[in-house]
Motif scaffolding. Structure first.
Motif, PDB file in Angstrom:
ATOM      1  N   UNK A  66     -17.469  -9.179  23.027  1.00 38.76           N
ATOM      2  CA  UNK A  66     -16.025  -9.355  22.844  1.00 38.76           C
ATOM      3  C   UNK A  66     -15.234  -9.618  24.115  1.00 38.76           C
ATOM      4  N   UNK A  67     -15.622  -9.055  25.240  1.00 42.70           N
ATOM      5  CA  UNK A  67     -14.793  -9.169  26.442  1.00 42.70           C
ATOM      6  C   UNK A  67     -15.396 -10.018  27.548  1.00 42.70           C
ATOM      7  N   UNK A  90     -16.042 -21.247  25.941  1.00 38.42           N
ATOM      8  CA  UNK A  90     -14.702 -20.912  25.451  1.00 38.42           C
ATOM      9  C   UNK A  90     -13.648 -21.151  26.534  1.00 38.42           C
ATOM     10  N   UNK A  91     -13.982 -21.994  27.503  1.00 41.29           N
ATOM     11  CA  UNK A  91     -13.029 -22.300  28.562  1.00 41.29           C
ATOM     12  C   UNK A  91     -12.836 -21.130  29.518  1.00 41.29           C
ATOM     13  N   UNK A 115      -9.778 -15.934  23.650  1.00 41.07           N
ATOM     14  CA  UNK A 115      -9.841 -17.237  22.989  1.00 41.07           C
ATOM     15  C   UNK A 115      -9.212 -17.165  21.606  1.00 41.07           C
ATOM     16  N   UNK A 116      -9.540 -16.101  20.870  1.00 38.31           N
ATOM     17  CA  UNK A 116      -8.996 -15.940  19.517  1.00 38.31           C
ATOM     18  C   UNK A 116      -7.481 -15.720  19.563  1.00 38.31           C
ATOM     19  N   UNK A 127      -1.437 -20.509  19.491  1.00 36.89           N
ATOM     20  CA  UNK A 127      -1.248 -21.958  19.409  1.00 36.89           C
ATOM     21  C   UNK A 127      -0.996 -22.395  17.971  1.00 36.89           C
ATOM     22  N   UNK A 128      -1.702 -21.802  17.048  1.00 37.88           N
ATOM     23  CA  UNK A 128      -1.548 -22.133  15.631  1.00 37.88           C
ATOM     24  C   UNK A 128      -0.141 -21.768  15.148  1.00 37.88           C
ATOM     25  N   UNK A 129       0.354 -20.614  15.555  1.00 42.30           N
ATOM     26  CA  UNK A 129       1.700 -20.180  15.156  1.00 42.30           C
ATOM     27  C   UNK A 129       2.759 -21.097  15.764  1.00 42.30           C
ATOM     28  N   UNK A 130       2.561 -21.513  17.001  1.00 42.90           N
ATOM     29  CA  UNK A 130       3.496 -22.421  17.653  1.00 42.90           C
ATOM     30  C   UNK A 130       3.526 -23.765  16.940  1.00 42.90           C
ATOM     31  N   UNK A 131       2.358 -24.261  16.561  1.00 47.19           N
ATOM     32  CA  UNK A 131       2.269 -25.534  15.849  1.00 47.19           C
ATOM     33  C   UNK A 131       2.966 -25.447  14.499  1.00 47.19           C
TER      34      UNK A 131
END
Length: 78
Positions: A38-39, A45-46, A53-54, A60-64
């Motif tokens: 997890x850490x 994952x960049x 990452x999650x 990002x999804x909420x902003x979109x």
């Protein structure tokens, strides 16, 4: 798989003495589930941890979604 065992030995097991097999199992579980999975940052994952990452993905999804919302048009019916 060999890299995982090498890291586990180096970061979790080496230099520790466990009183019981159950104590060793718990230490391994805590290392693998609590840190390794997890850490730990990952190149694919960049260089983010899976948790980071999650979190970034959902932010990002909420902003979109907010950007795609259109203002409500007033009703023309009386």
């Amino acid at each position: 798989a060999e890299n995982l065992w090498m890291l586990t030995k180096t970061e979790c097991v080496r230099g520790r003495v466990f009183a019981t097999r159950a104590e060793a199992n718990l230490a391994l579980f805590e290392y693998i589930d609590g840190f390794y999975n997890s850490r730990r940052i990952q190149k694919r994952l960049g260089y983010l941890s899976p948790i980071e990452f999650e979190e970034k993905h959902y932010a990002d999804q909420a902003t979109t979604k907010r950007a795609n919302l259109k203002p409500r048009q007033p009703s023309l019916t009386n």
